[in-house]
Enzyme design. Structure first.
Site, mmCIF file in Angstrom:
data_model
loop_
_atom_site.group_PDB
_atom_site.id
_atom_site.type_symbol
_atom_site.label_atom_id
_atom_site.label_comp_id
_atom_site.label_asym_id
_atom_site.label_seq_id
_atom_site.Cartn_x
_atom_site.Cartn_y
_atom_site.Cartn_z
ATOM 1 N N ASN A 34 -10.251 -0.682 0.565
ATOM 2 C CA ASN A 34 -8.796 -0.528 0.519
ATOM 3 C C ASN A 34 -8.300 -1.024 -0.846
ATOM 4 O O ASN A 34 -8.352 -2.219 -1.121
ATOM 5 C CB ASN A 34 -8.176 -1.352 1.657
ATOM 6 C CG ASN A 34 -6.660 -1.292 1.667
ATOM 7 O OD1 ASN A 34 -6.033 -0.787 0.734
ATOM 8 N ND2 ASN A 34 -6.060 -1.820 2.721
ATOM 9 N N CYS A 67 0.820 -1.231 0.000
ATOM 10 C CA CYS A 67 0.000 0.000 0.000
ATOM 11 C C CYS A 67 0.846 1.270 0.000
ATOM 12 O O CYS A 67 0.331 2.352 -0.263
ATOM 13 C CB CYS A 67 -0.932 0.010 1.186
ATOM 14 S SG CYS A 67 -1.921 -1.481 1.310
ATOM 15 N N HIS A 83 -3.618 6.896 3.022
ATOM 16 C CA HIS A 83 -3.983 5.606 2.433
ATOM 17 C C HIS A 83 -5.336 5.198 3.018
ATOM 18 O O HIS A 83 -5.568 5.290 4.223
ATOM 19 C CB HIS A 83 -2.908 4.567 2.758
ATOM 20 C CG HIS A 83 -3.316 3.170 2.429
ATOM 21 N ND1 HIS A 83 -3.923 2.847 1.247
ATOM 22 C CD2 HIS A 83 -3.225 2.012 3.145
ATOM 23 C CE1 HIS A 83 -4.192 1.551 1.242
ATOM 24 N NE2 HIS A 83 -3.776 1.026 2.383
HETATM 25 N N1 ACO Z 1 -17.519 -9.420 10.317
HETATM 26 C C1 ACO Z 1 -17.845 -9.692 11.597
HETATM 27 N N2 ACO Z 1 -16.934 -9.973 12.538
HETATM 28 C C2 ACO Z 1 -15.635 -9.984 12.179
HETATM 29 C C3 ACO Z 1 -15.235 -9.717 10.857
HETATM 30 C C4 ACO Z 1 -16.228 -9.434 9.914
HETATM 31 N N3 ACO Z 1 -15.936 -9.138 8.620
HETATM 32 N N4 ACO Z 1 -13.906 -9.774 10.799
HETATM 33 C C5 ACO Z 1 -13.470 -10.078 12.035
HETATM 34 N N5 ACO Z 1 -14.517 -10.205 12.871
HETATM 35 C C6 ACO Z 1 -14.524 -10.519 14.292
HETATM 36 C C7 ACO Z 1 -13.227 -11.134 14.744
HETATM 37 O O1 ACO Z 1 -13.225 -12.520 14.509
HETATM 38 C C8 ACO Z 1 -13.220 -10.790 16.236
HETATM 39 O O2 ACO Z 1 -13.985 -11.749 16.906
HETATM 40 P P1 ACO Z 1 -13.474 -12.361 18.316
HETATM 41 O O3 ACO Z 1 -13.329 -11.179 19.230
HETATM 42 O O4 ACO Z 1 -14.540 -13.312 18.668
HETATM 43 O O5 ACO Z 1 -12.142 -13.002 17.985
HETATM 44 C C9 ACO Z 1 -13.975 -9.486 16.312
HETATM 45 O O6 ACO Z 1 -14.639 -9.335 15.046
HETATM 46 C C10 ACO Z 1 -13.100 -8.282 16.562
HETATM 47 O O7 ACO Z 1 -11.924 -8.354 15.793
HETATM 48 P P2 ACO Z 1 -10.796 -7.269 15.927
HETATM 49 O O8 ACO Z 1 -9.625 -7.757 15.161
HETATM 50 O O9 ACO Z 1 -10.634 -6.841 17.345
HETATM 51 O O10 ACO Z 1 -11.482 -6.058 15.178
HETATM 52 P P3 ACO Z 1 -10.834 -4.672 14.938
HETATM 53 O O11 ACO Z 1 -11.606 -3.642 15.623
HETATM 54 O O12 ACO Z 1 -9.346 -4.687 15.130
HETATM 55 O O13 ACO Z 1 -11.073 -4.493 13.374
HETATM 56 C C11 ACO Z 1 -9.896 -4.688 11.307
HETATM 57 C C12 ACO Z 1 -10.533 -5.445 12.470
HETATM 58 C C13 ACO Z 1 -10.937 -3.888 10.611
HETATM 59 C C14 ACO Z 1 -9.302 -5.714 10.357
HETATM 60 C C15 ACO Z 1 -8.786 -3.778 11.863
HETATM 61 O O14 ACO Z 1 -7.964 -4.492 12.725
HETATM 62 C C16 ACO Z 1 -7.969 -3.165 10.789
HETATM 63 O O15 ACO Z 1 -8.442 -2.366 10.006
HETATM 64 N N6 ACO Z 1 -6.652 -3.479 10.745
HETATM 65 C C17 ACO Z 1 -5.785 -2.924 9.754
HETATM 66 C C18 ACO Z 1 -6.000 -3.606 8.463
HETATM 67 C C19 ACO Z 1 -5.307 -2.847 7.364
HETATM 68 O O16 ACO Z 1 -5.362 -1.660 7.319
HETATM 69 N N7 ACO Z 1 -4.640 -3.542 6.485
HETATM 70 C C20 ACO Z 1 -3.996 -2.780 5.464
HETATM 71 C C21 ACO Z 1 -3.031 -3.555 4.816
HETATM 72 S S1 ACO Z 1 -3.585 -3.903 3.248
HETATM 73 C C22 ACO Z 1 -2.274 -4.299 2.272
HETATM 74 O O17 ACO Z 1 -1.152 -4.040 2.556
HETATM 75 C C23 ACO Z 1 -2.652 -4.999 0.978
#
Ligand code: ACO
Length: 312
Positions: free
Chosen positions: A267, A112, A237
């Site tokens: 994204n 990214c 980003h």
């Molecule tokens: N729908 C419903 N529930 C979900 C989903 C979904 N799509 N995805 C995950 N959950 C659940 C998880 O399993 C977890 O359940 P648990 O507590 O029973 O284990 C719960 O939701 C909470 O998960 P968290 O990881 O705490 O959620 P968080 O608030 O951190 O949000 C997210 C997750 C959106 C992925 C966040 O961590 C994030 O944005 N991280 C950065 C990702 C990113 O920016 N990546 C960019 C790189 S892309 C690249 O380089 C190509």
């Protein structure tokens, strides 16, 4: 000599995949996706549209916007982690299709942050007087490396392309400062597995992103000899609205001074910054002489930021 952006273009696939569509594919909800990421829908390229097709479409628009002929491009840099194939590169494919026969061409793989790496690389060649015009494209077909059964990642990504022509601009304008970085120790948090699917430790990437986006933004402002009050617009980003908001708050900017396209495109990795910049320019939100900060982070881990004074 100062290098700056003299033309922009973008390509957005037509097919829309909404959160409600995803509710039928994996165990998730529109509410969860919107509140955790800010994403409402994303675009998916059709099977017959590959990364190079999107790159070519965006590049043609950027060349027209810059009023630069393909024959006058000296270098083509394509930032992507989803090339059509390992080689020939997307950069070589579009070099032929554009008729940019004079240009050297290569792909850049920095996830990214790739578009930031591309702009900074192009800047070096222009400011050294080596090249006059460098075409930089950020493009991804992330739908190809998404595991549509994995709710952790399937809800995040989209496809698209953005392109910029770099050229020499007047004194005081163009790229004022930059920061590029990498930390291979974090590679384990975000990678492609043997099935070509994106695997992510969301929480680790989130923590890294919040810290790095803020720090790099502040660093480039300081390197440019400016202060937070001088910044007119932030182009972060577009990974997650909560990460973007953290960067905006670090710069103490009001909401309307930050670009937001994540709700409609998700994204799009290397494409997200050029697509967003292009849309803000078209919407008339960035004016001649404005100071903008662009900042990205991604798998690798990688990051990059640029402070730029807009205008030719
Ligand atoms: N729908 C419903 N529930 C979900 C989903 C979904 N799509 N995805 C995950 N959950 C659940 C998880 O399993 C977890 O359940 P648990 O507590 O029973 O284990 C719960 O939701 C909470 O998960 P968290 O990881 O705490 O959620 P968080 O608030 O951190 O949000 C997210 C997750 C959106 C992925 C966040 O961590 C994030 O944005 N991280 C950065 C990702 C990113 O920016 N990546 C960019 C790189 S892309 C690249 O380089 C190509």
């Amino acid at each position: 000599m100062n290098a700056g952006i003299i033309g922009l273009g973008r390509y957005i696939p037509e097919k829309v995949l909404t959160n409600h569509d995803l509710e039928k594919m994996v165990e998730t909800s529109d509410e969860w996706i919107r509140t955790r990421t800010g994403i409402e829908e994303r675009r998916i390229a059709s099977d017959d549209v590959n990364t190079s097709h999107m790159a070519l479409a965006a590049a043609k628009k950027a060349l027209a916007d810059a009023d630069v002929a393909a024959e006058d491009i000296d270098m083509i840099l394509v930032a992507t982690v989803t090339p059509d194939q390992a080689f020939p590169t997307v950069a070589c494919m579009i070099q032929e299709q554009l008729g940019a026969h004079k240009a050297c061409a290569m792909d850049i793989s920095a996830a990214c942050a790739g578009f930031m790496y591309g702009l900074v690389t192009g800047k070096q060649f222009i400011e050294s007087g080596t090249f006059k015009h460098v075409l930089v494209v950020g493009v991804e077909k992330l739908s190809r490396i998404t595991d549509w059964d994995d709710r952790n990642t399937a809800v995040l990504f989209g496809d698209g392309a953005g392109a910029a022509v770099l050229g020499s601009v007047s004194e005081g304008k163009g790229i004022l400062s930059f920061e590029l970085g990498a930390d291979g120790r974090g590679g384990k948090h975000l990678y492609l597995d043997e099935k070509d699917h994106t695997i992510m430790n969301g929480r680790e990437v989130f923590k890294f992103a919040v810290r790095q986006m803020g720090e790099s933004s502040v660093n480039v402002i300081e390197k440019a000899g400016l202060s937070k009050e001088d910044v007119d617009f932030l182009i972060p980003h577009q990974a997650n609205i909560r990460i973007m908001e953290a960067a905006r708050e670090r710069l103490e900017l009001p909401v309307e001074k930050m670009s937001k396209t994540v709700h409609k495109y998700g994204n799009t990795s290397a494409a997200s910054i050029p697509i967003s910049l292009c849309e803000e320019i078209e919407a008339g939100k960035i004016h001649d002489g404005d100071v903008i900060v662009m900042v990205g982070f991604g798998g690798g881990l990688t990051w990059g930021a640029i402070a730029m004074r807009w205008g030719r």
